[in-house]
Structures are given as C-alpha cells and as structure tokens.
Write a protein that holds these residues in place. Structure first.
Motif, PDB file in Angstrom:
ATOM      1  N   ARG A   1      25.172  30.898  34.081  1.00  0.00           N
ATOM      2  CA  ARG A   1      26.466  30.780  33.401  1.00  0.00           C
ATOM      3  C   ARG A   1      27.562  31.048  34.410  1.00  0.00           C
ATOM      4  N   LEU A   2      28.571  30.185  34.388  1.00  0.00           N
ATOM      5  CA  LEU A   2      29.730  30.321  35.269  1.00  0.00           C
ATOM      6  C   LEU A   2      30.981  30.329  34.407  1.00  0.00           C
ATOM      7  N   VAL A   3      31.816  31.346  34.573  1.00  0.00           N
ATOM      8  CA  VAL A   3      33.015  31.483  33.746  1.00  0.00           C
ATOM      9  C   VAL A   3      34.230  31.614  34.646  1.00  0.00           C
ATOM     10  N   GLU A   4      35.097  30.604  34.587  1.00  0.00           N
ATOM     11  CA  GLU A   4      36.305  30.599  35.415  1.00  0.00           C
ATOM     12  C   GLU A   4      37.478  31.229  34.663  1.00  0.00           C
ATOM     13  N   SER A   5      38.415  31.734  35.437  1.00  0.00           N
ATOM     14  CA  SER A   5      39.673  32.235  34.889  1.00  0.00           C
ATOM     15  C   SER A   5      40.722  32.205  35.985  1.00  0.00           C
ATOM     16  N   GLY A   6      41.980  32.411  35.585  1.00  0.00           N
ATOM     17  CA  GLY A   6      43.054  32.535  36.564  1.00  0.00           C
ATOM     18  C   GLY A   6      43.980  31.340  36.673  1.00  0.00           C
ATOM     19  N   GLY A   7      43.681  30.262  35.960  1.00  0.00           N
ATOM     20  CA  GLY A   7      44.561  29.103  36.010  1.00  0.00           C
ATOM     21  C   GLY A   7      45.874  29.379  35.294  1.00  0.00           C
TER      22      GLY A   7
ATOM     23  N   ARG B   1      19.204  21.936  40.114  1.00  0.00           N
ATOM     24  CA  ARG B   1      20.219  21.235  39.327  1.00  0.00           C
ATOM     25  C   ARG B   1      21.590  21.847  39.552  1.00  0.00           C
ATOM     26  N   ASP B   2      22.594  21.070  39.137  1.00  0.00           N
ATOM     27  CA  ASP B   2      23.973  21.534  39.188  1.00  0.00           C
ATOM     28  C   ASP B   2      24.298  22.320  37.925  1.00  0.00           C
ATOM     29  N   TRP B   3      25.072  23.377  38.127  1.00  0.00           N
ATOM     30  CA  TRP B   3      25.590  24.184  37.020  1.00  0.00           C
ATOM     31  C   TRP B   3      27.109  24.204  37.140  1.00  0.00           C
ATOM     32  N   TRP B   4      27.783  24.097  35.991  1.00  0.00           N
ATOM     33  CA  TRP B   4      29.240  24.018  35.980  1.00  0.00           C
ATOM     34  C   TRP B   4      29.823  25.029  34.998  1.00  0.00           C
ATOM     35  N   GLY B   5      30.998  25.526  35.345  1.00  0.00           N
ATOM     36  CA  GLY B   5      31.759  26.296  34.378  1.00  0.00           C
ATOM     37  C   GLY B   5      32.537  25.355  33.469  1.00  0.00           C
TER      38      GLY B   5
END
Length: 115
Positions: free
Chosen positions: A3-9, A102-106
């Motif tokens: 799991r990838l979780v982005e923030s800060g935008g 495999r690729d994992w994406w937020g």
C-alpha cells in the motif's frame, strides 16, 4: 499487500514549493526502489524521480535542479521536495514501486501551480 499513500499536494503559486510524502506498507522498504510519476491534463504519465534502495537517485530533465527525492527507512516514507514550481508541473503525482514482479501505485495527490 503493498500500500502506498501519498499526501502533500495542493495549490501553489509559480515559484513556490511543496513537499510530497508517500508512506509505504506491506513491503520490505529497505530493498525497494521507489519512484514518483506524474500525469498532467491531457498528458501521459511520466517518470519524475527515482530513488534506489541505496539512495541513488535520478530525475527527469524537466525537474533536475528543482526537485529532490529522498527516503526515510524507519518511517517507510519517500519524499519529493519540489522547489521553483512552474505551471507545467501541474499534475497528479503518484508514488510507485516495482515489488514482487508487479507495479504498485498510490492513489495520487494533485499539485496545481498557478501562474
């Protein structure tokens, strides 16, 4: 499950700065290479910055000298520091890793730069 979780935008004026964060879980962060991609309006997704497990990094030509990628193992977090932002940096920014074949994406975080 990775799991990838982005923030800060957010919304920033041209010339401003932002720092994006991506918190990773479900993988051995110590050995995982990480990357930031972006997809602007009407454009294809493109690689912005890459950081290997040993901290080696590289960047798209369009962001060299303005963006800096870094990683913090204890926090399992990868950062993207973006300085001198330009309107053409407007995009959804995605965190990525290639892990176990495999690729994992937020989910992505929106960055909008006003002129």
């Amino acid at each position: 499950q990775v799991r990838l979780v982005e923030s800060g935008g957010g919304l920033v004026e041209a010339g401003g700065s932002l720092r994006l964060s991506c918190v990773a879980s479900g993988l051995n962060f110590k050995i995982a290479a990480m990357a930031w991609y972006r997809q602007g309006p009407g454009k294809e997704r493109e690689l912005v910055a890459y950081i290997a497990a040993d901290g080696t990094s590289n960047y798209a030509d369009s962001v060299k000298g303005r963006f800096t990628v870094s990683r913090d193992w204890p926090r399992m977090t990868v950062y993207l520091r973006m300085n001198d932002l330009k309107p053409e940096d407007t995009a959804v920014y995605y965190c990525n890793t290639q892990y176990r074949g495999r690729d994992w994406w937020g989910q992505g975080t929106q960055v909008t730069v006003s002129s």
